[in-house]
Design a protein around this motif. Structure first.
Motif, PDB file in Angstrom:
ATOM      1  N   TYR A 161      -2.457   0.600  -1.390  1.00 20.84           N
ATOM      2  CA  TYR A 161      -3.181   1.455  -2.320  1.00 20.84           C
ATOM      3  C   TYR A 161      -4.426   0.757  -2.848  1.00 20.84           C
ATOM      4  N   CYS A 162      -5.462   1.527  -2.977  1.00 15.27           N
ATOM      5  CA  CYS A 162      -6.684   1.088  -3.630  1.00 15.27           C
ATOM      6  C   CYS A 162      -6.628   1.564  -5.083  1.00 15.27           C
ATOM      7  N   ALA A 163      -7.142   0.749  -6.002  1.00 19.30           N
ATOM      8  CA  ALA A 163      -7.094   1.114  -7.409  1.00 19.30           C
ATOM      9  C   ALA A 163      -8.367   0.661  -8.123  1.00 19.30           C
ATOM     10  N   ALA A 164      -8.764   1.444  -9.119  1.00 21.51           N
ATOM     11  CA  ALA A 164      -9.955   1.140  -9.913  1.00 21.51           C
ATOM     12  C   ALA A 164      -9.540   0.739 -11.328  1.00 21.51           C
ATOM     13  N   SER A 165     -10.069  -0.369 -11.781  1.00 21.37           N
ATOM     14  CA  SER A 165      -9.706  -0.900 -13.091  1.00 21.37           C
ATOM     15  C   SER A 165     -10.513  -0.251 -14.213  1.00 21.37           C
ATOM     16  N   ARG A 166      -9.988  -0.370 -15.420  1.00 20.31           N
ATOM     17  CA  ARG A 166     -10.732   0.056 -16.604  1.00 20.31           C
ATOM     18  C   ARG A 166     -11.853  -0.920 -16.921  1.00 20.31           C
ATOM     19  N   TYR A 167     -11.768  -2.104 -16.405  1.00 20.41           N
ATOM     20  CA  TYR A 167     -12.660  -3.184 -16.791  1.00 20.41           C
ATOM     21  C   TYR A 167     -13.491  -3.697 -15.631  1.00 20.41           C
ATOM     22  N   ARG A 168     -14.501  -4.521 -15.941  1.00 23.59           N
ATOM     23  CA  ARG A 168     -15.361  -5.074 -14.912  1.00 23.59           C
ATOM     24  C   ARG A 168     -14.726  -6.278 -14.210  1.00 23.59           C
ATOM     25  N   TRP A 169     -13.793  -6.946 -14.893  1.00 18.67           N
ATOM     26  CA  TRP A 169     -13.248  -8.165 -14.317  1.00 18.67           C
ATOM     27  C   TRP A 169     -12.074  -7.869 -13.414  1.00 18.67           C
ATOM     28  N   VAL A 170     -11.648  -8.899 -12.686  1.00 23.67           N
ATOM     29  CA  VAL A 170     -10.532  -8.747 -11.759  1.00 23.67           C
ATOM     30  C   VAL A 170      -9.226  -8.931 -12.510  1.00 23.67           C
ATOM     31  N   ASP A 171      -8.236  -8.184 -12.130  1.00 20.44           N
ATOM     32  CA  ASP A 171      -6.960  -8.175 -12.835  1.00 20.44           C
ATOM     33  C   ASP A 171      -5.838  -7.904 -11.856  1.00 20.44           C
ATOM     34  N   SER A 172      -4.694  -8.512 -12.087  1.00 24.34           N
ATOM     35  CA  SER A 172      -3.539  -8.281 -11.223  1.00 24.34           C
ATOM     36  C   SER A 172      -2.482  -7.421 -11.890  1.00 24.34           C
ATOM     37  N   GLY A 173      -2.779  -6.934 -13.098  1.00 19.71           N
ATOM     38  CA  GLY A 173      -1.749  -6.252 -13.865  1.00 19.71           C
ATOM     39  C   GLY A 173      -1.987  -4.777 -14.055  1.00 19.71           C
ATOM     40  N   ASP A 174      -1.909  -4.359 -15.322  1.00 18.53           N
ATOM     41  CA  ASP A 174      -1.884  -2.929 -15.596  1.00 18.53           C
ATOM     42  C   ASP A 174      -3.234  -2.379 -16.035  1.00 18.53           C
ATOM     43  N   ALA A 175      -4.322  -3.018 -15.623  1.00 21.25           N
ATOM     44  CA  ALA A 175      -5.657  -2.553 -16.014  1.00 21.25           C
ATOM     45  C   ALA A 175      -6.156  -1.394 -15.159  1.00 21.25           C
ATOM     46  N   TYR A 176      -5.408  -1.038 -14.126  1.00 19.54           N
ATOM     47  CA  TYR A 176      -5.899  -0.040 -13.176  1.00 19.54           C
ATOM     48  C   TYR A 176      -5.521   1.359 -13.616  1.00 19.54           C
ATOM     49  N   GLU A 177      -6.496   2.257 -13.601  1.00 16.13           N
ATOM     50  CA  GLU A 177      -6.245   3.611 -14.094  1.00 16.13           C
ATOM     51  C   GLU A 177      -6.440   4.694 -13.049  1.00 16.13           C
ATOM     52  N   TYR A 178      -7.073   4.386 -11.941  1.00 20.53           N
ATOM     53  CA  TYR A 178      -7.225   5.365 -10.873  1.00 20.53           C
ATOM     54  C   TYR A 178      -6.657   4.785  -9.586  1.00 20.53           C
ATOM     55  N   TRP A 179      -5.964   5.658  -8.850  1.00 22.74           N
ATOM     56  CA  TRP A 179      -5.274   5.218  -7.647  1.00 22.74           C
ATOM     57  C   TRP A 179      -5.552   6.181  -6.498  1.00 22.74           C
ATOM     58  N   GLY A 180      -5.606   5.606  -5.290  1.00 22.75           N
ATOM     59  CA  GLY A 180      -5.675   6.439  -4.108  1.00 22.75           C
ATOM     60  C   GLY A 180      -4.289   6.861  -3.669  1.00 22.75           C
ATOM     61  N   GLN A 181      -4.246   7.609  -2.580  1.00 22.29           N
ATOM     62  CA  GLN A 181      -2.971   8.109  -2.061  1.00 22.29           C
ATOM     63  C   GLN A 181      -2.264   7.106  -1.174  1.00 22.29           C
ATOM     64  N   GLY A 182      -2.973   6.097  -0.741  1.00 23.81           N
ATOM     65  CA  GLY A 182      -2.349   5.064   0.051  1.00 23.81           C
ATOM     66  C   GLY A 182      -2.557   5.233   1.544  1.00 23.81           C
ATOM     67  N   THR A 183      -2.461   4.128   2.262  1.00 17.73           N
ATOM     68  CA  THR A 183      -2.527   4.138   3.723  1.00 17.73           C
ATOM     69  C   THR A 183      -1.418   3.237   4.248  1.00 17.73           C
ATOM     70  N   GLN A 184      -0.711   3.723   5.259  1.00 18.72           N
ATOM     71  CA  GLN A 184       0.451   3.003   5.784  1.00 18.72           C
ATOM     72  C   GLN A 184       0.010   1.886   6.725  1.00 18.72           C
ATOM     73  N   VAL A 185       0.551   0.709   6.489  1.00 19.50           N
ATOM     74  CA  VAL A 185       0.377  -0.420   7.403  1.00 19.50           C
ATOM     75  C   VAL A 185       1.757  -0.805   7.926  1.00 19.50           C
ATOM     76  N   THR A 186       1.902  -0.804   9.231  1.00 18.02           N
ATOM     77  CA  THR A 186       3.158  -1.172   9.862  1.00 18.02           C
ATOM     78  C   THR A 186       2.895  -2.312  10.831  1.00 18.02           C
ATOM     79  N   VAL A 187       3.623  -3.404  10.641  1.00 12.74           N
ATOM     80  CA  VAL A 187       3.462  -4.569  11.501  1.00 12.74           C
ATOM     81  C   VAL A 187       4.738  -4.753  12.301  1.00 12.74           C
ATOM     82  N   SER A 188       4.631  -4.674  13.598  1.00 11.23           N
ATOM     83  CA  SER A 188       5.803  -4.801  14.474  1.00 11.23           C
ATOM     84  C   SER A 188       5.957  -6.254  14.912  1.00 11.23           C
ATOM     85  N   SER A 189       7.216  -6.628  15.090  1.00  9.97           N
ATOM     86  CA  SER A 189       7.495  -8.023  15.489  1.00  9.97           C
ATOM     87  C   SER A 189       7.487  -8.178  17.000  1.00  9.97           C
TER      88      SER A 189
END
Length: 123
Positions: free
Chosen positions: A95-123
């Protein structure tokens, strides 16, 4: 308001690479930090990588550090995630997400989200 649309996911063999893209609409994109998250089946969503509004600073989760690069192009309202040396455990919806703030964050600062894209890695 920011709308986000991810693309670039797919099926890849272990050791392969993928480049995820996130197209954003809205006039505030260039003033927001952006992030990538992922969620595997049965697991909680987790932070993957983030980048500041200007692209001057980035942050990576330990499990992808050294194997991925996050970047953005504010002229195109887009953010990217290049992933290399992929492993089966990287299989997830990303998922891609847009933060409320200008800085980088790994937590709950994100308020907009995409629908997601599936990544599948086969062994």
């Amino acid at each position: 308001q920011v709308q986000l649309v991810e693309s670039g996911g797919g099926l890849v063999q272990a050791g392969g690479s993928l480049r995820l893209s996130c197209a954003a609409s809205g006039r505030t994109f260039s003033s927001r930090g952006m992030g990538w998250f992922r969620q595997a089946p049965g697991k909680e969503r987790e932070f993957v990588a983030g980048i500041t509004a200007t692209g001057s600073s980035t942050l990576y989760a330990d499990f992808l550090k050294g194997r991925s690069t996050i970047s953005r192009d504010n002229t195109k309202n887009a953010v990217y995630l290049q992933m290399n040396s992929l492993k089966p455990e990287d299989t997830a919806v990303y998922y891609c997400a847009a933060s409320r703030y200008r800085w980088v964050d790994s937590g709950d600062a994100y308020e907009y989200w995409g629908q997601g894209t599936q990544v599948t890695v086969s062994s």
